[in-house]
Write a protein that holds these residues in place. Structure first.
Motif, short mmCIF file in Angstrom:
data_model
loop_
_atom_site.label_atom_id
_atom_site.label_comp_id
_atom_site.label_asym_id
_atom_site.label_seq_id
_atom_site.Cartn_x
_atom_site.Cartn_y
_atom_site.Cartn_z
N ILE A 15 0.85 -1.21 0.00
CA ILE A 15 0.00 0.00 0.00
C ILE A 15 0.89 1.26 0.00
O ILE A 15 0.67 2.18 -0.79
N ALA A 18 2.57 1.75 -3.39
CA ALA A 18 1.63 2.26 -4.40
C ALA A 18 1.39 3.75 -4.20
O ALA A 18 1.36 4.52 -5.18
N LEU A 19 1.23 4.18 -2.95
CA LEU A 19 0.98 5.60 -2.68
C LEU A 19 2.19 6.46 -3.03
O LEU A 19 2.04 7.54 -3.60
N TYR A 22 2.39 6.75 -6.74
CA TYR A 22 1.36 7.70 -7.20
C TYR A 22 1.86 9.14 -7.02
O TYR A 22 1.73 9.97 -7.92
N VAL A 26 2.51 12.02 -9.86
CA VAL A 26 1.88 13.36 -9.77
C VAL A 26 2.96 14.44 -9.77
O VAL A 26 2.83 15.46 -10.46
N LYS A 29 4.35 14.89 -13.26
CA LYS A 29 3.39 15.64 -14.10
C LYS A 29 3.49 17.13 -13.78
O LYS A 29 3.50 17.97 -14.69
N SER A 30 3.52 17.46 -12.48
CA SER A 30 3.60 18.87 -12.06
C SER A 30 4.89 19.50 -12.54
O SER A 30 4.89 20.65 -13.00
N ARG A 32 6.58 18.66 -15.20
CA ARG A 32 6.46 18.86 -16.65
C ARG A 32 5.64 20.13 -16.95
O ARG A 32 6.02 20.94 -17.80
N ILE A 33 4.55 20.31 -16.21
CA ILE A 33 3.72 21.52 -16.39
C ILE A 33 4.56 22.75 -16.08
O ILE A 33 4.54 23.74 -16.81
N GLU A 36 6.94 23.52 -18.91
CA GLU A 36 6.24 24.08 -20.07
C GLU A 36 5.86 25.53 -19.84
O GLU A 36 5.96 26.36 -20.75
N VAL A 37 5.44 25.84 -18.62
CA VAL A 37 5.08 27.24 -18.29
C VAL A 37 6.31 28.13 -18.41
O VAL A 37 6.25 29.23 -18.98
N LEU B 90 -6.82 1.63 -9.17
CA LEU B 90 -5.63 1.57 -8.31
C LEU B 90 -5.97 0.91 -6.97
O LEU B 90 -5.27 0.01 -6.51
N LEU B 94 -4.81 -2.74 -5.28
CA LEU B 94 -4.28 -2.88 -3.92
C LEU B 94 -5.08 -3.92 -3.13
O LEU B 94 -4.51 -4.69 -2.35
N THR B 98 -3.28 -7.12 -1.54
CA THR B 98 -3.34 -7.36 -0.08
C THR B 98 -4.20 -8.59 0.23
O THR B 98 -3.92 -9.33 1.18
N MET B 206 -7.08 12.43 -3.96
CA MET B 206 -6.57 12.07 -5.29
C MET B 206 -7.46 12.64 -6.39
O MET B 206 -6.96 13.12 -7.41
N LEU B 209 -6.81 16.40 -6.59
CA LEU B 209 -5.47 16.63 -7.13
C LEU B 209 -5.46 16.46 -8.65
O LEU B 209 -4.92 17.31 -9.38
N GLN B 213 -4.97 19.23 -11.65
CA GLN B 213 -3.90 19.02 -12.63
C GLN B 213 -4.45 19.02 -14.07
O GLN B 213 -3.87 19.62 -14.96
N GLU B 217 -3.52 21.61 -17.04
CA GLU B 217 -3.02 21.14 -18.34
C GLU B 217 -3.85 21.71 -19.48
O GLU B 217 -3.32 22.09 -20.52
N LEU B 220 -2.96 25.28 -19.98
CA LEU B 220 -1.62 25.35 -20.58
C LEU B 220 -1.71 25.13 -22.09
O LEU B 220 -1.04 25.82 -22.86
N LYS B 224 -0.62 27.72 -24.91
CA LYS B 224 0.34 27.32 -25.94
C LYS B 224 -0.15 27.74 -27.32
O LYS B 224 0.61 28.29 -28.12
#
Lengths: 69, 237
Positions: A15, A18-19, A22, A26, A29-30, A32-33, A36-37, B90, B94, B98, B206, B209, B213, B217, B220, B224
């Motif tokens: 667990i 996996a977190l 993740y 994330v 990705k942030s 990369r953004i 680009e900015v 996801l 899990l 488990t 999640m 978030l 995001q 994007e 953005l 662009k």
């Protein structure tokens, strides 16, 4: 460590892994953004004809004159 | 919702979830009594079941968002639906991992093909994994429409998985919640509830978030396009 507790540790480690993965995805990705900015900002700065344009490429309106009555 | 508001909400939800998860881990390992029958391996169940329920809730949210998208055609509902399915998958993964660890410790085997709960849960995972295959095959409004229809149709498998263990006569998978209530003492139930709230909090964090995001994007991409146009129209181009 008993065999039972080994299984418990394994389950919670899965667990946690996996977190963490993740969060890494994330964060990537942030990042990369963010890159680009930054690139877009540099392009805008380089191509800005004069100081009358803002970061979005829109003309900045002239300042509003306040007239006293 | 404005960016600053959704950002603030994300911070609040994330902080609360982190605190609840820490509390749940503390409670499960240091306060909750050890099960007389299963011993320490029963500790797996607190997060295994909590994440399983959260994944089914995520699939339910995806189904509801699918219905809302078909009714309103608002892109936001499609975003919530696809993100929820991703998080649900996801969590389901899990649950499966488990669960197999628990099965090895309890039954001495990683998997029992004859158990309806295990097999139907695997079917649910495969069905929702196919959602992303379908989604990648179409674009634009068609993609959103097909995804919404699939999210609604796939949800039919969720009650099947939930009730399979209750309907089936022969099973080895334990049932935690029966019609007469929770199958555990209050000293365990309290920490299970904390774990469950933490799992819901994790899902919400999640979801927020990824929504933030995706919105960033999208903005953005728009920016662009505008910059490309600006560069093309500039005198030096």
């Amino acid at each position: 460590m008993s065999s039972g507790s080994q299984f418990v540790v394994a389950a919670y480690a899965v667990i946690l892994f996996a977190l963490v993965m993740y969060m890494v995805i994330v964060a990537m990705k942030s990042a990369r953004i963010g890159r680009e900015v930054e690139l877009l900002t540099r392009i805008i700065e380089r191509n800005r004809p004069d100081d009358t344009a803002d970061a979005d490429g829109q003309d900045v309106p002239p300042p509003v004159k306040v007239v006293d009555e | 919702m404005t960016d600053s508001r959704s950002g603030r909400l994300l911070v609040v939800t994330g902080t609360a979830t982190a605190a609840l998860t820490a509390l749940a881990v503390f409670g499960v390992f240091f306060v909750a009594p050890e099960d007389a029958d299963q011993g320490i391996i029963q500790k797996i169940f607190y997060f295994h079941v909590a994440i399983a329920i959260a994944s089914l809730v995520a699939f339910a949210v995806a189904c509801i968002s699918g219905v809302l998208y078909l009714r309103t055609r608002r892109e936001r509902h499609d975003e919530v639906s696809s993100i929820s399915i991703g998080i649900g998958l996801l969590f389901s993964g899990l649950v499966l991992v488990t669960g197999t660890i628990w099965a090895k410790a309890s039954w001495g085997t990683w998997w029992v093909w004859g158990d309806p709960r295990l097999v139907t849960f695997l079917i649910v995972i495969l069905l929702y994994a196919a959602y992303f295959v379908l989604r990648s095959r179409a674009e634009g409004e068609r993609q959103r429409r097909y995804s919404a229809i699939y999210a609604i149709a796939a949800f039919a498998s969720v009650p099947l998985s939930f009730y399979s263990v209750r309907i089936a006569q022969s099973f080895v998978h334990p049932v935690v919640f029966t019609q007469s209530g929770a199958n555990m003492p209050d000293s365990m139930l309290v920490w299970f509830v904390v774990s469950q709230i933490a799992a819901f909090g994790l899902y919400l964090t999640m979801l927020q978030l990824e929504l933030v995001q995706r919105r960033t994007e999208k903005r953005l991409r728009t920016l662009k396009t505008r910059v490309e146009r600006l560069v093309a129209e500039s005198p030096g181009a």
